[in-house]
Motif scaffolding. Structure first.
Motif, PDB file in Angstrom:
ATOM      1  N   THR A 123       0.842  -1.204   0.000  1.00 55.34           N
ATOM      2  CA  THR A 123       0.000   0.000   0.000  1.00 55.34           C
ATOM      3  C   THR A 123       0.869   1.243   0.000  1.00 55.34           C
TER       4      THR A 123
ATOM      5  N   ASP B 170      -5.730  -0.524  -4.872  1.00 53.69           N
ATOM      6  CA  ASP B 170      -5.225  -1.081  -3.616  1.00 53.69           C
ATOM      7  C   ASP B 170      -6.259  -1.998  -2.974  1.00 53.69           C
ATOM      8  N   GLU B 171      -6.070  -3.280  -3.144  1.00 54.84           N
ATOM      9  CA  GLU B 171      -6.991  -4.262  -2.559  1.00 54.84           C
ATOM     10  C   GLU B 171      -8.421  -3.828  -2.723  1.00 54.84           C
TER      11      GLU B 171
HETATM   12 MG   LIG Z   1      -2.320  -2.466   2.227  1.00 61.27          MG
END
Ligand SMILES: [Mg+2]
Ligand SMILES: Nc1ncnc2c1ncn2[C@@H]1O[C@H](COP(=O)(O)OP(=O)(O)OP(=O)(O)O)[C@@H](O)[C@H]1O
Ligand SMILES: Nc1ncnc2c1ncn2[C@@H]1O[C@H](COP(=O)(O)OP(=O)(O)OP(=O)(O)O)[C@@H](O)[C@H]1O
Ligand SMILES: [Mg+2]
Lengths: 262, 261, 219, 219, 261
Positions: free
Chosen positions: E45, E175-176
């Motif tokens: 991240t 991001d995810e």
């Molecule tokens: Mg992360």
């Protein structure tokens, strides 16, 4: 007829507690507070002396607004008002006055040269000029009685504020008794101001010690001692350094001053 | 024949429109160790909370040692219990909560001594002596001066148990006392429960998801579903050979999730 | 002293004049406080440390000292440096500045309550600092703070009697003036109390409604 | 020339009165806050009603009205108070009403589970309140109490309007006697701010002390 | 030979005492679809946030299309970038967040049109037309008037993707984007990503725990651990035959947890 001290319950009570509670205004030279916090000034000094002679060793002064003095007296907050609260028929109806103590005419504090040419209170009724006066004081009433609209009579909390408001041009004039205005002027030492005195058509007023209705006996005892002091010249010795005239006070009576206006 | 210490008779309880218990009856004998198991939402916690008088019942009767819990005799009849009656009855019952509910502003020892001192008038010295014994029993005497915030979950729960024991109730209620703990900490608390089980003759009701523990610990297991007792029996029978289909599926799921039975 | 209904009716018109000024001062003061508060809240977040600290200190100072003294200051001292304000304007500025330091705290809390993700999303959308404030942060921050702001405006309303010290003819001043003229305090003061209570009660009902309407945000 | 040090000592005398008023007013406010705050949470409708009436009345009317009432109207009911008593009474009751809501809110913020633990330990309602709930709620109340105390400090300046010789009043006297406006007002502004800071820091210190051992409990 | 669109050169980043990235270098080619995988806390991240300029770097350089991101030329040397430079550089990059971060006070369509109108001066009509096309693409055109609070997680995430696309960035960071969603909703979003992958020539960096998706979607996979690239390669090689032991254990755990690779 002065009543004997025996049946003067109020006086006995004051003697017992050792002091009288007096209401004063924050208005030199009627009252003055020294840097040490000691209350002096013409009115309290006379009261202090009279009470001393009556056997009440001291006075405790509390500073109050003019408007709050009579309600405070009625509510039992003060035993007596000695503040330059001038005698007027309505007031005489609300309280009982001693014989006259401090006499003074009314004055106006204006900008140098009196640009708007004020002479009397009635002049303020014209073209929206404004006059400042202490709330509930004599000057406010005089102005209103002279036909000045309520909105043009500005209630100002104290003399210093009134002076400042004239300096700042917030009001056109500020009205107080002559001596008070002179005192303000002395402290301000402002070249751009001027005093108009006396105000035309305004009577010379005298104050007296004001007592609550029902305390006539105390008032009578007060009068006895006051008369003695006037006679002995002691009275003049107390008030004249402050600029007041003893002769003026001795030339009139409460009965005359309280008589309804003709 | 001995009388049951708890006699629950046709009690009902709803939350709003949702009927959790509907005419449930059950009995618990003195000194019995009872495990209550069943799926989530089946009403296990509600039963304990009703016994602790944390919830009121809508209908039915409960007797503790032959005395009505929610009712009291008056003018020949039974009327709803007042606060005084409840206070008297509560002396017989203690409860340990899933989330410990320690008083966070008091030290461990104060948590334990508070109730005996206030409700039974025990002198401070005596209360502290007894509290230290109890803390010793749960292995927490070293932390007597600590604040709850300084303890791990398992330690908190052991203090909570000591606190409940300090009032010496005849009946102890345990509501999933291990389920808020990290797996490593569960054992600490189970050990204390084992000891308690072995050493005291309190009646114990225990809601748990630890089937292994329920198996070894309980004299009797009740399986609940939707506020009803679906099946009851000795742990051995119940776990090895459940009769009801509902019990079978429940146990199967639990085993699949990796729990020991 | 007895309660006198005739007197009540006699002084009522004067007091109503005072009520008008009181309400006017409150409204103007509220607007100013709302703006000043936002200014302080934003100023305290300024990347310029000195500016942020300076504004913070001034706000703390104003919040820690009495409004009455501040009013005296604005009205009687400022003219010495050439700033001459009419009584009402001075009063409104006093109220606005003083309460602005309170509303600043409300704004601050409201802004802090906007999740960090919103700032980041605004950046990812490449919005400028100004656009982020006006389009993303403030529209989310302000509705939940409306009840708290309203609360302060009600408090301000109740402090308007202070303006009598600088000769504004608001309700309390009119009442005192009436009392001075007739040497009666009971009726005027009681009426002032009744006016304040009545307006406050209405305001509280309004406030409850605001809380209901704006108190929560859906995310 | 003007005896500034003398006048400064006059203002300091006023400061003593201000401090007296603040301390005694806060004490009364604290008592009222708990009486009314707990009253509103009482099981008895009568008590709840009484507490609500008190709170709404004193929050609804202005402190000025209350002050003037205590000073000028109560004597007619046979209750004559010294200015100091009237000041303490009005300030204490007024701020107490606000603080009562703080007490109530703080008590409601303590989780239900703490009450349940009380029942499980057979503590009486009163024991539970006194030993368990209030000690925890106190920590929640403390910061807001600090703000309330500062509010009270600032409100003491209005007693000068009923002729109580507090700091603001003395400043006005000094102003009349010396003709100087800036000196007295600047002096008291600084003094008020200093007092406010003292309150802030004492409350923070108290909070830290009380929070000892509770780390992790508060969020 | 084409130049890399992203060139990360020896960047370092700490939070307080904790060094997340320490001299990391990597490059991404235009149109490349890159999957970043690795254990929690490994810094994935952080890399995306640095590229989006949500975090600053402590040392090193990043170039986007050959232009410095955090530095700009001045008086012949390089100085730290100012806000104007960053604003310009951000035009090339878009990001979709794990928690969507939609603007809750605006309708779906306003969320999508806001940035183009404000930052590129697109007229409302044009912005709305384009927004509807994008919403259509993510299957959300019917909800254009809805408020975010009225949408499911999967729907929110699809709107968030449309919002990021509206600025037509050359590089998109994900991001995810599926990990905050209920399992049933994950598919909705993955479908959109598939489509995007197939239909556009954007460069895409994707952090994900969906190994199956990473496998099928990515041109190249980077495996991170503790802020370092442990292994990189084509998805087929990486998932079927990881060389590093760290990668092997990671993938083994993921598989054990029931994820498809
Ligand atoms: Mg992360
Ligand atoms: N205060 C309440 N208000 C409304 N419903 C409640 C309340 N307390 C419990 N319930 C409902 O009652 C039912 C039974 O709850 P209970 O807590 O007794 O279940 P349980 O068997 O303990 O479940 P679990 O294993 O999840 O703890 C549940 O459906 C629950 O949602
Ligand atoms: N703002 C911050 N302050 C302090 N530490 C941070 C911050 N942001 C991230 N970290 C730390 O940096 C490390 C890397 O975080 P990062 O979010 O990049 O990991 P990740 O690979 O995305 O992990 P995950 O798969 O859990 O999202 C972590 O140990 C994290 O705790
Ligand atoms: Mg339960």
């Amino acid at each position: 007829v002065p009543s004997s001290a025996q049946d003067n319950a109020k006086l006995e009570q004051l003697k017992a507690q050792g002091f009288a509670r007096v209401a004063i205004a924050n208005e030199p030279p009627y009252t003055a507070v020294g840097a040490d916090g000691k209350v002096s000034g013409a009115a309290p000094d006379v009261a202090r002396e009279v009470f001393k002679r009556l056997g009440v060793p001291d006075i405790v002064a509390s500073i109050s607004e003019y408007g709050a003095m009579i309600p405070g007296l009625q509510a039992g907050r003060h035993d007596v008002v000695t503040a330059g609260l001038f005698m007027k028929p309505e007031r005489c109806a609300a309280v009982v006055y001693s014989e006259p103590v401090l006499c003074d005419a009314e004055a106006l504090l204006v900008k140098k040269g009196n640009p708007k040419g004020f002479k009397s209170y009635a002049d303020f009724a014209k073209d929206g000029a404004t006059v400042g006066a202490p709330g509930g004081g004599t000057e406010e009433k005089l102005a209103l009685d002279a036909g000045v609209p309520r909105a043009q009579v500005i209630v100002v909390p104290d003399g210093q504020s009134g002076l400042k408001m004239v300096q700042d041009g917030r009001i056109d004039a500020y009205s107080l008794p002559v001596l008070s205005i002179n005192d303000l002027m002395k402290k301000a030492a402002d070249e751009n101001l001027e005093v108009i005195a006396p105000v035309e058509g305004a009577p010379v007023y005298c104050d007296g010690a004001a007592f609550k209705k029902g305390d006539e006996a105390l008032r009578d005892a007060f009068n006895v001692e006051l008369a003695k002091m006037k006679e002995s010249g002691e009275f003049a010795k107390i008030i004249e350094p402050y600029g007041f005239s003893a002769a003026a006070a001795m030339s009139t009576t409460t009965a005359k001053l309280c008589a309804p206006a003709q | 024949m001995t009388e049951p210490i708890i006699k629950i008779d046709a009690i009902s309880k709803s939350f709003g429109n949702f009927q959790v218990l509907d005419g449930l009856s059950m009995q618990v004998m003195p000194r019995e160790k009872l495990a209550l198991i069943g799926p989530s939402g089946s009403g296990k916690t509600t039963i304990l909370r009703i016994l602790m008088t944390l919830e009121r019942i809508d209908a039915g009767h409960i007797a503790i040692e032959g005395e009505q819990l929610y009712h009291m005799p008056k003018n020949g009849g039974l009327v709803a219990a007042d606060e005084r009656h409840l206070t008297k009855m509560r002396q017989k019952i203690g409860m340990v909560f899933q989330l410990f509910n320690l008083f966070p502003h008091m030290s461990v020892i104060d948590n334990v001594t508070l109730a005996p001192m206030l409700t039974k008038g025990v002198a401070r010295a005596a209360a502290e002596k007894r509290a230290m014994e109890l803390l010793d029993m749960v292995g927490m005497s070293e932390k007597a001066k600590a604040m709850p915030a300084q303890l791990s979950g398992g330690q908190k729960q052991r203090v909570a148990i000591a606190r409940a024991l300090a009032l010496q109730p005849k009946i102890m209620l345990f509501d999933e006392v291990t389920s808020a703990l990290d797996p490593e900490l569960v054992e600490e608390v189970l050990n204390v429960l084992w000891k308690l089980c072995a050493e005291t003759d309190m009646t114990m009701l225990l809601v748990t998801h630890e089937m292994g523990f329920a198996h070894d610990f309980a004299d009797r297991v009740l399986f609940f579903d939707r506020g009803k007792i679906v099946e009851e029996g000795k742990p051995d029978e119940m776990f090895s050979n459940p009769k009801q289909e509902r019990t079978q599926t429940f146990l199967r799921k639990i085993i699949a999730a990796g729990h020991r039975v | 002293m007895e309660w006198d209904w005739n007197f009540v009716w006699q002084i009522m018109p004067t007091l109503i004049e005072g009520v008008k000024i009181t309400i006017l001062a409150t409204l103007l003061g509220s607007v100013l406080a709302a703006v000043v508060g936002l200014g302080i809240a934003l100023g305290r977040r300024s990347p310029n440390r000195i500016l942020a600290r300076g504004i913070g200190f001034v706000a703390e100072f104003i919040r820690g000292t009495p409004l009455l003294v501040q009013l005296y200051f604005i009205f009687y001292v400022l003219p010495d440096i050439g700033i001459l304000l009419s009584p009402l304007v001075a009063g409104v500025i006093g109220l606005g500045l003083h309460y602005g330091t309170y509303t600043a705290e409300v704004y601050r809390a409201g802004i802090d309550n906007v999740p960090r993700g919103q700032w980041e999303a605004a950046k990812a959308c490449n919005l400028s600092a100004r656009q982020t404030w006006t389009r993303v942060i403030l529209p989310q921050a302000i509705p939940p703070m409306i009840p708290a702001l309203a609360n302060y405006f009600i408090a301000m309303f109740k402090e308007t009697p202070l303006l009598s010290a600088i000769t504004v003819l608001e309700l309390m001043n009119q009442a005192k003036s009436v009392a001075n003229t007739y040497y009666r305090y009971i009726e005027p003061i009681t009426l002032v109390g009744a006016f304040f209570l009545a307006i406050s009660l209405v305001a509280v009902v309004l406030l409850r409604w605001l809380e209901h309407r704006y108190g929560r945000v859906e995310r | 020339m003007t005896d500034w040090s003398g006048y400064l000592s006059l203002i300091l005398q006023g400061a003593v009165v201000t401090v007296q008023l603040t301390v005694m007013g806060s004490a009364l406010a604290l008592v009222m806050a708990f009486v009314a705050g707990l009253g509103r949470l009482s099981r008895f409708a009568g008590l709840r009603w009484l507490a609500t009436a008190y709170i709404e009345f004193f929050r609804g009317t202005s402190i000025f009205v209350q002050l003037f009432f205590a000073y000028f109207v109560l004597p007619f009911a046979g209750i004559s108070l010294t200015p100091l008593q009237a000041g303490v009474l009005a300030l204490g009751l007024n701020v107490g009403a606000y603080a009562a809501e703080v007490v109530r809110g703080a008590i409601l913020s303590i989780g239900k589970e703490q009450y349940e633990a009380c029942i499980a330990l057979n503590l009486s309602r009163w024991q539970c309140m006194r030993r368990i709930i209030v000690p925890q709620a106190l920590l929640v109340m403390l910061p807001t109490f600090g703000n309330n105390a500062i509010e009270l400090l600032k409100a003491t300046s209005v007693v000068s309007l009923i002729s109580l010789a507090d700091m603001t009043f003395q400043a006005n006297i000094v102003r009349s006697q010396t003709g100087n406006t800036l000196f007295p007002f600047a002096t008291i502004l600084i003094l008020y701010f200093a007092f406010a800071m003292i309150i802030t820091f004492s409350i923070r210190a108290l909070e830290r002390r009380m929070a000892r051992g509770l780390d992790g409990v508060r969020n």
